[in-house]
Every structure is written in C-alpha cells, then in structure tokens.
Design a protein around this motif. Sequence first.
Motif, short mmCIF file in Angstrom:
data_model
loop_
_atom_site.label_atom_id
_atom_site.label_comp_id
_atom_site.label_asym_id
_atom_site.label_seq_id
_atom_site.Cartn_x
_atom_site.Cartn_y
_atom_site.Cartn_z
N ASN A 82 12.24 2.33 8.95
CA ASN A 82 13.97 2.29 8.17
C ASN A 82 14.56 3.36 7.77
OD1 ASN A 82 16.69 1.30 7.26
ND2 ASN A 82 16.33 0.02 8.73
N LEU A 83 15.42 4.54 8.50
CA LEU A 83 16.21 4.90 7.51
C LEU A 83 17.27 4.61 7.60
CD1 LEU A 83 16.75 8.26 7.05
CD2 LEU A 83 17.23 8.38 10.03
N THR A 84 17.58 4.54 6.22
CA THR A 84 19.18 4.22 6.15
C THR A 84 20.26 5.89 5.90
OG1 THR A 84 18.53 1.81 5.40
CG2 THR A 84 20.85 2.91 4.16
N VAL A 85 21.19 6.06 6.31
CA VAL A 85 21.78 6.88 5.90
C VAL A 85 23.14 6.30 5.07
CG1 VAL A 85 23.36 8.60 6.79
CG2 VAL A 85 21.17 8.01 7.71
N ILE A 86 23.84 7.15 3.68
CA ILE A 86 24.79 6.48 3.21
C ILE A 86 25.70 7.83 4.07
CG2 ILE A 86 26.44 6.27 1.39
CD1 ILE A 86 23.79 5.32 0.23
#
Length: 281
Positions: free
Chosen positions: A30-34
């Motif tokens: 999982n890659l989480t981008v803000i």
Amino acid sequence: MTTILDGKKLRDKILENLKLKLEKYKKKPNLTVILIGNDEASRIYVKNKQITAEKIGINSTVIRYPETITENELTEEIHTLNMDENVHAILVQLPLPKHISKEKIIGMISPQKDVDGFTPYNFGKLFSGEKPFVYPCTPKGILLLLDEYNIKLDGKHAVIVGRSNIVGKPLMQMLLNRNATVTICHSHTKKLSEITKTADILISAAGENIIKEKMIKPGCVVVDVGIFKDSTGRTRGDVDFENVSKIASYISPVPGGVGPMTIASLMLNTVELFEKKNHSD
Ligand code: NAP
C-alpha cells in the motif's frame, strides 16, 4: 549520432517486471499519498502515481485535505499512518501550504515508510555512506537510466546544475558512491558554462531553459531533469534539445526522459519497503 535516453521505455520494462513480481504475492503493498489543497500540478502528479500503482498491483490510497489543515492535524495523520500495519509507503505531496513546516512533516514520517527517502534518517544514511531504506526517486531514476545504457560513471566528471534536496544533493552523493567526480552548481555559480564544458555527464535540474550547445563538451552525456511550461504553455526542459542533441553522445528528452523514471522509482521504492517489512515480520 546522439542516443536518446528513453525513460518511457525503461519505465515500462520496470513496471512490467514489478507487476509480474507482485502477482506472486498474496498481499499487496500500500502506497498512501497525502495531498493538500487544490494545486493543479500536484493533483495531476498524484493522479498519475495512483493510476500507475493500481496498474501494477499496488494499492494506492490518496488522503486529501484542504489548504486550511493545521500542522497538528497533519502530524496526527502521519502518526496514524506510521502505526498502520497495512500502510507500507507514505508520500506527502509537496509543496505544502506556507503555514506548515515541510521539514517538520517530512521528519515525522517513519523512515521505514519514507518512500521518497527524504527523512533526516534516510538522508543521513545516504550522506554517511550507509544504505538508506530507499534512495530518493528522481536521482535513483536517473542512475537507472544511465545504467540501462551502460554509461560508466567511475572516474567521470559529473556536473549537476541545481542543489535541491530532492534532486541535486542526493544525486551528488549517489554519483560519489559510484566513484564519479562531482561538481554541483547553482544560481550563484560563476562562469557556469566554463564548468559545464568540462562535464562528461551533465545533469541539469534548474527549472529554467539554460543549457545551450556552447556549454557542452562534444560527446557529453546530457540528462535533463527540468520540466516546466514556457510562456506559450509548451512543456520544456532545461536543455536546448534541438541544438545540444547535435553534439551530445546521449541525451534525455523532456517529456519522456527523467519524468517517467521518477514514477518507476516510486513504484520500485514502494515494493522495496513492502518487501523489507515482510522480511522483518
Ligand atoms: P528547485 O528546488 O527550485 O531548485 C532549482 C535549483 O536550480 C536550485 O539549486 C537553483 O539554485 C538552481 N538554479 C536555478 N536557476 C539557475 C541558473 N540560472 N543557473 C544555475 N542554477 C540555477 O527545483 P527542483 O525541485 O530541484 O526542480 C528543478 C527542476 O526539475 C524543475 O523544473 C522541476 O519541475 C524538475 N523536476 C523534475 C522531476 C522529474 O521527475 N522529471 C523531479 C523533480 C524535479 P539556488 O539553490 O541558488 O536557488
């Protein structure tokens, strides 16, 4: 004859290999981008990252906040993501609103999830000659591109134009690690063309169209990191491609050179962080 350093072709090869690798895993990274605010360029970058990630089997989460988010709220979000077992890679899309300290926020990200390699921990590891969890995406992409074309770095004079934390500085260290002799230039550098003319490898990341044919030694390898819109709305790089390509041995185009390699490196880094986490469990 100049050879084009084709970032799109290499990106596609890297992504295909990652896709095949990820098909064999039960769990997905999982890659989480803000993403904060409504900056058009940031929105497009994040969308492209998300589309690429999903294509190859990386779960991509985008958390959006309005410009008005406070530093404390953002800090809390990062803390939550750091603790979340299902998040393997965290990226805070820059630039941040003026009331939020970029250094503080980047410094909050767990180094094990720092997919850009920008935290002081990973930066410090890089500059002390140790291995960071991952290497910053754009410099990593540039080296992958040079390696793909068997361009030797050992003993070569590499000149970098630009000293930012995201390109010039980490690239300098990564080139030193590969035994290049590195000169780094910036807006206060005197007689820039006298320095660039001594480059075996010239990498420009200024964000201005400044690199002209007369600044290049014939046979030089030219990598153009810059990407911006000129007054007519056309996408440009730092290098006068038409004329410089007449004397360079290799040259990266804009678009289609370093940009696609940055995305490929982001995907590689996400998978590396995921694999490191799974090995340590
Ligand atoms: P930045 O933080 O603005 O840094 C630009 C650097 O270039 C600074 O060190 C600046 O010197 C130097 N510079 C600017 N004008 C110059 C001139 N006329 N002569 C010599 N040096 C000059 O920018 P960045 O974030 O590193 O990005 C640079 C460019 O690369 C931008 O066009 C950006 O969009 C592009 N970029 C592309 C990718 C990609 O994936 N393709 C990734 C990252 C960045 P001072 O330090 O003295 O101000």
